[in-house]
Design a protein around this motif. Structure first.
Motif, PDB file in Angstrom:
ATOM      1  N   GLN A   1       1.052  -0.981   0.291  1.00 61.31           N
ATOM      2  CA  GLN A   1      -0.087  -0.177   0.092  1.00 61.31           C
ATOM      3  C   GLN A   1       1.131   0.809   0.095  1.00 61.31           C
ATOM      4  OE1 GLN A   1      -3.008   0.212  -0.265  1.00 61.31           O
ATOM      5  NE2 GLN A   1      -2.982  -2.103  -0.673  1.00 61.31           N
ATOM      6  N   ALA A   2       2.276   1.191   0.295  1.00 56.33           N
ATOM      7  CA  ALA A   2       3.257   1.844   0.690  1.00 56.33           C
ATOM      8  C   ALA A   2       3.459   2.944   0.018  1.00 56.33           C
ATOM      9  CB  ALA A   2       3.909   2.233   1.981  1.00 56.33           C
ATOM     10  N   PHE A   3       3.843   1.116  -1.326  1.00 58.80           N
ATOM     11  CA  PHE A   3       3.824   2.051  -2.661  1.00 58.80           C
ATOM     12  C   PHE A   3       3.192   2.141  -3.600  1.00 58.80           C
ATOM     13  CE2 PHE A   3       8.013  -0.420  -1.279  1.00 58.80           C
ATOM     14  CZ  PHE A   3       8.689  -0.249  -2.215  1.00 58.80           C
ATOM     15  N   LYS A   4       2.039   2.170  -3.344  1.00 51.46           N
ATOM     16  CA  LYS A   4       0.924   2.290  -4.091  1.00 51.46           C
ATOM     17  C   LYS A   4       0.769   3.415  -4.239  1.00 51.46           C
ATOM     18  CE  LYS A   4      -3.854   1.367  -5.423  1.00 51.46           C
ATOM     19  NZ  LYS A   4      -5.020   0.604  -4.920  1.00 51.46           N
ATOM     20  N   LYS A   5       1.189   4.060  -3.248  1.00 54.76           N
ATOM     21  CA  LYS A   5       0.138   5.501  -2.704  1.00 54.76           C
ATOM     22  C   LYS A   5       1.754   6.495  -3.242  1.00 54.76           C
ATOM     23  CE  LYS A   5      -1.389   8.838   0.335  1.00 54.76           C
ATOM     24  NZ  LYS A   5      -2.899   9.429  -0.281  1.00 54.76           N
ATOM     25  N   ALA A   6       2.584   6.307  -2.638  1.00 52.60           N
ATOM     26  CA  ALA A   6       3.975   6.709  -3.526  1.00 52.60           C
ATOM     27  C   ALA A   6       3.910   7.185  -4.638  1.00 52.60           C
ATOM     28  CB  ALA A   6       5.455   6.422  -3.298  1.00 52.60           C
ATOM     29  N   ALA A   7       3.568   5.347  -5.893  1.00 53.91           N
ATOM     30  CA  ALA A   7       3.625   6.044  -7.181  1.00 53.91           C
ATOM     31  C   ALA A   7       2.191   7.186  -7.618  1.00 53.91           C
ATOM     32  CB  ALA A   7       3.233   4.944  -7.487  1.00 53.91           C
ATOM     33  N   GLU A   8       1.065   6.649  -6.703  1.00 59.18           N
ATOM     34  CA  GLU A   8       0.188   7.771  -7.079  1.00 59.18           C
ATOM     35  C   GLU A   8       0.479   9.510  -7.046  1.00 59.18           C
ATOM     36  OE1 GLU A   8      -3.502   4.849  -5.490  1.00 59.18           O
ATOM     37  OE2 GLU A   8      -3.394   6.281  -5.120  1.00 59.18           O
ATOM     38  N   THR A   9       1.150   9.552  -5.657  1.00 65.03           N
ATOM     39  CA  THR A   9       1.133  11.422  -5.138  1.00 65.03           C
ATOM     40  C   THR A   9       2.441  11.331  -6.098  1.00 65.03           C
ATOM     41  OG1 THR A   9       2.168  10.339  -3.180  1.00 65.03           O
ATOM     42  CG2 THR A   9       0.014  10.972  -3.257  1.00 65.03           C
ATOM     43  N   SER A  10       3.551  10.638  -6.235  1.00 66.45           N
ATOM     44  CA  SER A  10       5.279  10.986  -6.951  1.00 66.45           C
ATOM     45  C   SER A  10       5.821  11.559  -4.993  1.00 66.45           C
ATOM     46  CB  SER A  10       4.913  11.678  -7.984  1.00 66.45           C
ATOM     47  OG  SER A  10       4.986  11.279  -8.567  1.00 66.45           O
ATOM     48  N   LEU A  11       5.422  10.891  -4.549  1.00 67.90           N
ATOM     49  CA  LEU A  11       5.886  11.537  -3.271  1.00 67.90           C
ATOM     50  C   LEU A  11       6.724  10.438  -2.261  1.00 67.90           C
ATOM     51  CD1 LEU A  11       3.805  14.348  -2.330  1.00 67.90           C
ATOM     52  CD2 LEU A  11       6.179  15.069  -2.791  1.00 67.90           C
ATOM     53  N   PRO A  12       7.015  10.309  -0.725  1.00 66.98           N
ATOM     54  CA  PRO A  12       7.681   9.625  -0.479  1.00 66.98           C
ATOM     55  C   PRO A  12       6.714   9.222   0.246  1.00 66.98           C
ATOM     56  CG  PRO A  12       9.372  11.430  -0.410  1.00 66.98           C
ATOM     57  CD  PRO A  12       7.739  11.995  -1.370  1.00 66.98           C
ATOM     58  N   THR A  13       6.464   7.805   1.153  1.00 66.01           N
ATOM     59  CA  THR A  13       5.831   6.971   2.151  1.00 66.01           C
ATOM     60  C   THR A  13       6.559   6.276   2.795  1.00 66.01           C
ATOM     61  OG1 THR A  13       5.595   5.657   0.746  1.00 66.01           O
ATOM     62  CG2 THR A  13       4.029   7.741   0.057  1.00 66.01           C
ATOM     63  N   ALA A  14       5.759   6.698   3.943  1.00 64.11           N
ATOM     64  CA  ALA A  14       6.757   5.608   5.233  1.00 64.11           C
ATOM     65  C   ALA A  14       5.982   4.138   5.898  1.00 64.11           C
ATOM     66  CB  ALA A  14       7.378   6.382   6.194  1.00 64.11           C
ATOM     67  N   VAL A  15       6.950   3.344   6.277  1.00 62.93           N
ATOM     68  CA  VAL A  15       5.291   1.904   6.691  1.00 62.93           C
ATOM     69  C   VAL A  15       6.927   1.975   8.177  1.00 62.93           C
ATOM     70  CG1 VAL A  15       5.443   0.019   7.118  1.00 62.93           C
ATOM     71  CG2 VAL A  15       5.143   0.983   5.064  1.00 62.93           C
ATOM     72  N   LEU A  16       6.025   2.335   9.767  1.00 62.64           N
ATOM     73  CA  LEU A  16       6.762   2.156  10.604  1.00 62.64           C
ATOM     74  C   LEU A  16       7.196   0.301  11.348  1.00 62.64           C
ATOM     75  CD1 LEU A  16       4.946   5.039  12.026  1.00 62.64           C
ATOM     76  CD2 LEU A  16       6.751   4.790  10.352  1.00 62.64           C
ATOM     77  N   ILE A  17       8.227  -0.034  11.564  1.00 57.65           N
ATOM     78  CA  ILE A  17       8.429  -0.762  12.460  1.00 57.65           C
ATOM     79  C   ILE A  17       8.399  -0.733  13.439  1.00 57.65           C
ATOM     80  CG2 ILE A  17      10.311  -2.579  12.041  1.00 57.65           C
ATOM     81  CD1 ILE A  17      10.988  -2.100   9.535  1.00 57.65           C
ATOM     82  N   VAL A  18       7.706  -1.654  13.781  1.00 55.28           N
ATOM     83  CA  VAL A  18       6.735  -1.407  15.689  1.00 55.28           C
ATOM     84  C   VAL A  18       8.338  -2.106  16.443  1.00 55.28           C
ATOM     85  CG1 VAL A  18       5.299  -0.760  17.792  1.00 55.28           C
ATOM     86  CG2 VAL A  18       4.891  -0.618  15.832  1.00 55.28           C
ATOM     87  N   PRO A  19       7.466  -3.800  15.990  1.00 59.22           N
ATOM     88  CA  PRO A  19       8.410  -4.431  16.987  1.00 59.22           C
ATOM     89  C   PRO A  19       9.774  -4.955  16.033  1.00 59.22           C
ATOM     90  CG  PRO A  19       7.185  -5.632  15.340  1.00 59.22           C
ATOM     91  CD  PRO A  19       6.685  -4.518  15.535  1.00 59.22           C
ATOM     92  N   GLU A  20      10.693  -5.537  16.678  1.00 56.93           N
ATOM     93  CA  GLU A  20      12.217  -6.352  16.542  1.00 56.93           C
ATOM     94  C   GLU A  20      11.319  -6.982  14.983  1.00 56.93           C
ATOM     95  OE1 GLU A  20      15.238  -7.065  18.431  1.00 56.93           O
ATOM     96  OE2 GLU A  20      15.224  -5.289  20.440  1.00 56.93           O
ATOM     97  N   THR A  21      12.205  -6.983  14.237  1.00 56.57           N
ATOM     98  CA  THR A  21      12.346  -8.254  13.152  1.00 56.57           C
ATOM     99  C   THR A  21      12.798  -9.773  13.723  1.00 56.57           C
ATOM    100  OG1 THR A  21      13.626  -7.443  11.734  1.00 56.57           O
ATOM    101  CG2 THR A  21      11.695  -6.774  11.702  1.00 56.57           C
ATOM    102  N   THR A  22      12.138 -10.305  13.279  1.00 63.81           N
ATOM    103  CA  THR A  22      12.845 -11.591  13.821  1.00 63.81           C
ATOM    104  C   THR A  22      12.785 -12.832  12.331  1.00 63.81           C
ATOM    105  OG1 THR A  22      10.353 -12.629  13.727  1.00 63.81           O
ATOM    106  CG2 THR A  22      11.718 -11.933  15.483  1.00 63.81           C
TER     107      THR A  22
END
Lengths: 164, 188
Positions: free
Chosen positions: A143-164
């Motif tokens: 969804q973040a990539f889709k939004k970024a492509a639609e707006t031609s602007l940066p987006t972010a996804v936050l990583i809350v827990p540590e990745t395992t």
């Protein structure tokens, strides 16, 4: 649980060519697995601001980069983010580690300002974002990539827990 | 000491299809020679981040030489990029540091450490191997071709006579310049 291999599968789906950034504890496993990846190149920068400049150059040069940093470094990267990815209109997605998230829970012995400053800063800098708490949320990367492509602007996804 | 305008003119005369990223006090003088899609004025952008931006372009476009003409003040704002350049070497990347010891576009105030800094030692200390300091015309002429041919990452430090420049005002907004560059590199 937030599994690094499932995040990487989402990045493969987006045909990411380079992951640019600085590691933190939350992204350690993700970076370790990316180092071994045969199609995604990891480029470590000395500071997070460089990551936005370098990733912006990669994108304009026809690569498909992603920025992977922690919120503390995100604060440092403010001018670089503004002056490169944002001003240049680059549909760049950042995965940003959410240091201090649990310290915002009621009763926590101390509050980490890396957490309390984080989402207000994202909003102030006009960055659409969502947060991943578990594997169930990994679809937010698409969804973040889709939004970024639609707006031609940066987006972010936050990583809350540590990745395992 | 070198004359900035003469150096840029010589470089522009030799340049063919290389991508050239310029910053503050160099951007407008360079634009008098060339202001096409492959000339990117890194102004109205992020202070000190031209080199990492240009490194990204070089990594993405390994068949094309990328030159970044950066100021000494801009270099000081993000010295860590010298280490990044060394740890992720791009054979097609040339960094020029124009050393005047001043912030030319804000009234020629001295940069921190003006007269004390040894940029070549900074670069070598960061792990860069091909670093050249040039302070006279004969040496510049002798090394001119290397700016385009030296295996990167290569750094050329131009010791430039002090000058003043107005605040740079590129001919197009930064987003338009960015899209124009990407279009030129991707063919559409």
């Amino acid at each position: 649980m937030l599994q690094a291999n499932k995040i990487i599968a989402a990045l493969e789906k987006q045909e990411i060519t380079h992951v640019v950034g600085v590691p933190d504890n939350g992204s350690r496993t993700l970076y370790e697995q990316l180092w071994a990846h045969d199609k995604i190149e990891v480029v470590f920068t000395s500071r997070e601001g460089e990551a936005y400049g370098l990733a912006s150059g990669l994108y304009l040069g026809a690569a498909n980069p992603l920025v992977l940093i922690q919120n503390t470094g995100f604060f440092e990267a403010g001018d670089a983010f503004r002056g490169t990815a944002y001003n240049m209109g680059i549909p760049l997605v950042s995965l940003i580690g959410y240091r201090g998230y649990k310290t915002m829970e009621p009763g926590a012995p101390r509050v980490d300002t890396a957490a309390t400053f984080f989402e207000p800063t994202l909003k102030a800098w006009n960055i659409p974002y969502t947060a991943m708490h578990s594997d169930d949320d990994i679809g937010q990367i698409d969804q973040a990539f889709k939004k970024a492509a639609e707006t031609s602007l940066p987006t972010a996804v936050l990583i809350v827990p540590e990745t395992t | 000491m070198l004359n900035k305008y003469t150096c840029l003119e010589k470089l522009a005369d030799k340049r063919t299809d290389e991508l050239v990223v310029t910053t503050m006090s160099v951007a407008m003088p360079w634009a008098t020679h060339s202001d096409g899609p492959l000339d990117f004025a890194h102004v109205e952008s992020a202070m000190g981040h031209a080199a990492d931006f240009a490194l990204g372009l070089a990594i993405a476009q390994p068949e094309r030489r990328v030159l970044c003409i950066n100021g000494d003040g801009s270099t000081l704002m993000s010295l860590g990029v010298l280490v990044t350049m060394a740890q992720r070497p791009a054979a097609n990347f040339t960094l020029v540091i124009t050393e005047t010891g001043t912030y030319e576009v804000t009234g020629s105030q001295p940069v921190p450490g003006a007269g004390l800094i040894d940029h070549e030692q900074l670069c070598r200390g960061a792990g860069l191997k091909r670093v050249y300091t040039i302070d006279n015309d004969a040496d510049f002429d002798a090394k001119l071709d290397q700016h385009f041919s030296e295996e990167g990452p290569a750094v050329f430090i131009w010791k430039i006579a002090k000058a003043t420049e107005p605040v740079p005002k590129p001919s197009k907004p930064i987003r338009e310049r960015a899209y124009r560059l990407r279009e030129a590199l991707t063919g559409g």
